[in-house]
Motif scaffolding. Structure first.
Motif, PDB file in Angstrom:
ATOM      1  N   GLY A  65      92.094 -55.348 -22.585  1.00 10.06           N
ATOM      2  CA  GLY A  65      93.507 -55.008 -22.705  1.00 10.06           C
ATOM      3  C   GLY A  65      93.826 -53.923 -23.707  1.00 10.06           C
ATOM      4  O   GLY A  65      94.988 -53.592 -23.900  1.00 10.06           O
ATOM      5  N   LYS A  66      92.824 -53.356 -24.352  1.00  7.21           N
ATOM      6  CA  LYS A  66      93.045 -52.274 -25.313  1.00  7.21           C
ATOM      7  C   LYS A  66      92.483 -50.977 -24.745  1.00  7.21           C
ATOM      8  O   LYS A  66      91.397 -50.965 -24.165  1.00  7.21           O
ATOM      9  CB  LYS A  66      92.335 -52.559 -26.637  1.00  7.21           C
ATOM     10  N   TYR A  67      93.233 -49.881 -24.927  1.00  7.68           N
ATOM     11  CA  TYR A  67      92.713 -48.582 -24.524  1.00  7.68           C
ATOM     12  C   TYR A  67      91.720 -48.119 -25.580  1.00  7.68           C
ATOM     13  O   TYR A  67      92.012 -48.156 -26.781  1.00  7.68           O
ATOM     14  CB  TYR A  67      93.848 -47.569 -24.359  1.00  7.68           C
ATOM     15  N   VAL A  68      90.542 -47.704 -25.124  1.00  6.23           N
ATOM     16  CA  VAL A  68      89.460 -47.337 -26.034  1.00  6.23           C
ATOM     17  C   VAL A  68      88.801 -46.050 -25.565  1.00  6.23           C
ATOM     18  O   VAL A  68      88.962 -45.620 -24.417  1.00  6.23           O
ATOM     19  CB  VAL A  68      88.375 -48.442 -26.118  1.00  6.23           C
ATOM     20  N   VAL A  69      88.039 -45.459 -26.473  1.00  8.35           N
ATOM     21  CA  VAL A  69      87.141 -44.364 -26.128  1.00  8.35           C
ATOM     22  C   VAL A  69      85.739 -44.801 -26.546  1.00  8.35           C
ATOM     23  O   VAL A  69      85.559 -45.366 -27.623  1.00  8.35           O
ATOM     24  CB  VAL A  69      87.542 -43.034 -26.796  1.00  8.35           C
ATOM     25  N   ALA A  70      84.772 -44.576 -25.672  1.00  3.99           N
ATOM     26  CA  ALA A  70      83.377 -44.884 -25.975  1.00  3.99           C
ATOM     27  C   ALA A  70      82.734 -43.620 -26.522  1.00  3.99           C
ATOM     28  O   ALA A  70      82.793 -42.561 -25.888  1.00  3.99           O
ATOM     29  CB  ALA A  70      82.641 -45.356 -24.732  1.00  3.99           C
ATOM     30  N   SER A  71      82.151 -43.715 -27.686  1.00  5.09           N
ATOM     31  CA  SER A  71      81.498 -42.565 -28.292  1.00  5.09           C
ATOM     32  C   SER A  71      80.394 -42.055 -27.373  1.00  5.09           C
ATOM     33  O   SER A  71      79.618 -42.840 -26.825  1.00  5.09           O
ATOM     34  CB  SER A  71      80.894 -42.949 -29.641  1.00  5.09           C
TER      35      SER A  71
END
Length: 86
Positions: A65-71
């Protein structure tokens, strides 16, 4: 930089992706997620695990449910609202 100074416009951004901007000698990763309520997120471009400015080139997604960016380096997920490494 003043709080109301323009860095870029929405039209400079790429949907569901990140771009990097230099703000007061620091790199900032800016993300445009049109399906989210907030639409635009900004976090530091610095990946503390990989020790490089690369987060704007990461893959954007949704994690519990959280917007994330994967390194792009070691694949840690960073919350786009807070910058916290999850």
């Amino acid at each position: 930089m003043a709080l109301n100074e323009v860095i870029c416009t929405k039209y400079d951004l790429v949907e569901n992706s990140g771009v990097c901007a230099l703000v007061n000698d620091e790199q900032v990763a800016i993300f445009y997620i049109p399906s989210s309520e907030e639409k635009i997120f900004a976090i530091s471009n610095w990946d503390p695990c990989g020790k490089a400015n690369v987060l704007s080139r990461g893959i954007v997604g949704d994690l519990t449910g959280k917007y994330v960016v994967a390194s792009p380096l070691y694949k840690q997920h960073f919350d786009l609202k807070t910058g916290e490494c999850l």
